[in-house]
Design a protein around this motif. Structure first.
Motif, PDB file in Angstrom:
ATOM      1  N   ARG A 183      27.317  54.337  26.132  1.00  0.00           N
ATOM      2  CA  ARG A 183      27.412  54.233  24.682  1.00  0.00           C
ATOM      3  C   ARG A 183      28.002  52.865  24.358  1.00  0.00           C
ATOM      4  N   GLY A 184      27.588  52.324  23.170  1.00  0.00           N
ATOM      5  CA  GLY A 184      28.034  50.982  22.811  1.00  0.00           C
ATOM      6  C   GLY A 184      28.991  50.969  21.634  1.00  0.00           C
ATOM      7  N   LEU A 185      29.729  49.871  21.495  1.00  0.00           N
ATOM      8  CA  LEU A 185      30.602  49.670  20.336  1.00  0.00           C
ATOM      9  C   LEU A 185      29.777  49.183  19.149  1.00  0.00           C
ATOM     10  N   ASP A 186      28.748  48.392  19.432  1.00  0.00           N
ATOM     11  CA  ASP A 186      27.842  47.835  18.425  1.00  0.00           C
ATOM     12  C   ASP A 186      28.578  47.090  17.314  1.00  0.00           C
ATOM     13  N   VAL A 187      29.285  46.044  17.704  1.00  0.00           N
ATOM     14  CA  VAL A 187      29.946  45.156  16.754  1.00  0.00           C
ATOM     15  C   VAL A 187      28.908  44.128  16.302  1.00  0.00           C
ATOM     16  N   GLN A 188      28.514  44.199  15.037  1.00  0.00           N
ATOM     17  CA  GLN A 188      27.553  43.235  14.462  1.00  0.00           C
ATOM     18  C   GLN A 188      26.314  43.014  15.332  1.00  0.00           C
ATOM     19  N   GLY A 189      25.635  44.107  15.623  1.00  0.00           N
ATOM     20  CA  GLY A 189      24.363  43.989  16.352  1.00  0.00           C
ATOM     21  C   GLY A 189      24.495  43.757  17.844  1.00  0.00           C
ATOM     22  N   SER A 190      25.695  43.921  18.366  1.00  0.00           N
ATOM     23  CA  SER A 190      25.903  43.571  19.774  1.00  0.00           C
ATOM     24  C   SER A 190      25.186  44.494  20.753  1.00  0.00           C
ATOM     25  N   LEU A 191      24.818  45.706  20.305  1.00  0.00           N
ATOM     26  CA  LEU A 191      24.167  46.628  21.238  1.00  0.00           C
ATOM     27  C   LEU A 191      22.730  46.185  21.537  1.00  0.00           C
ATOM     28  N   ALA A 192      21.972  45.881  20.491  1.00  0.00           N
ATOM     29  CA  ALA A 192      20.590  45.415  20.699  1.00  0.00           C
ATOM     30  C   ALA A 192      20.590  44.092  21.460  1.00  0.00           C
ATOM     31  N   ALA A 193      21.522  43.213  21.112  1.00  0.00           N
ATOM     32  CA  ALA A 193      21.606  41.921  21.791  1.00  0.00           C
ATOM     33  C   ALA A 193      21.916  42.111  23.274  1.00  0.00           C
ATOM     34  N   ALA A 194      22.753  43.097  23.565  1.00  0.00           N
ATOM     35  CA  ALA A 194      23.129  43.351  24.962  1.00  0.00           C
ATOM     36  C   ALA A 194      21.919  43.781  25.779  1.00  0.00           C
ATOM     37  N   TRP A 195      21.120  44.686  25.202  1.00  0.00           N
ATOM     38  CA  TRP A 195      19.922  45.127  25.936  1.00  0.00           C
ATOM     39  C   TRP A 195      18.962  43.973  26.156  1.00  0.00           C
ATOM     40  N   ALA A 196      18.781  43.142  25.136  1.00  0.00           N
ATOM     41  CA  ALA A 196      17.877  41.996  25.278  1.00  0.00           C
ATOM     42  C   ALA A 196      18.354  41.076  26.393  1.00  0.00           C
TER      43      ALA A 196
END
Ligand code: VGL
Ligand code: ZN
Length: 206
Positions: A183-196
């Motif tokens: 599971r992600g924290l998703d700070v300002q879009g960081s989850l999608a960026a992390a997967w990319a």
């Protein structure tokens, strides 16, 4: 000297930071962070080798906003090694928040690797501290044991899991991140960026 790996199974489950402070009710709660616990428990039955990491900060750690007068969590400051996100105090060594989630099956873990214990430097990755150069020793441990295929699960996808996955790729390991067990924290879009970023680095998404 011939250093044949004795391990018949080169696969290892690397469980990142499944600690109370990253679960609902904790100091740095990852949304639905606790949902990974039963998934990881099931997965770990399928691995001959299991390793846990544990975020383990000293009191007054420099990644804590409270260590920098006037600063708030999620603000970014410049430290010697570059930008550092500031967090609420979390995973202070010996505290309840630093303990593993009480339902996590930890008995089969062969190694518990603690990280982030130096006051002046954070360590998201299981391999290097946030200067990206100071090793934790995990790469040497894995290589010496012939564990070359890493399966990553845990918290948080976009911080400690991501940095661990990227460093593992950089070090030449085969890396799979199992999405339903993260599971992600998703700070300002960081989850999608992390997967990319992970996919671009050759990480397999499972
Ligand atoms: C983590 C922020 C600060 C993590 C640890 O486990 O992802 N994130 N410390
Ligand atoms: Zn931390």
């Amino acid at each position: 000297m011939k250093t044949t790996a004795m391990s018949l199974d080169e696969r290892v489950l690397l469980i990142i930071d499944v600690q109370n402070d990253f679960c609902p009710g904790g100091a740095l709660a990852v949304p639905q962070g606790d949902e990974v616990v039963p998934v990881i428990n099931r997965l770990s039955e399928q691995f001959a080798h299991v390793i846990l990491t544990q975020d383990w900060h000293c009191p007054g750690h420099w990644s804590f906003a409270s260590s920098h007068p006037g600063k708030q969590p999620l603000q970014v400051i410049d430290l010697a090694y570059g930008p550092q996100v500031l967090w609420p105090d979390h995973c202070v060594r010996g505290s309840r928040g630093a303990e593993f989630h009480s339902d996590l099956h930890v008995e089969r873990a062969e190694l518990i690797l603690r990280k982030g214990y130096r006051r002046e430097i954070d360590s998201y990755s299981a391999f290097f501290e946030n200067d990206r150069r100071t090793p934790t020793g995990l790469a040497g441990y894995l290589r010496e044991r012939g564990l070359s295929r890493l399966f990553l699960v845990g918290l948080a996808t976009d911080y400690c899991v991501k940095y661990s996955a990227l460093d593992a790729r950089r070090l030449g390991f085969e890396v799979t991140v199992i999405e339903e067990a993260c599971r992600g924290l998703d700070v300002q879009g960081s989850l999608a960026a992390a997967w990319a970023e992970m996919l671009a680095a050759g990480v397999t998404q499972a």
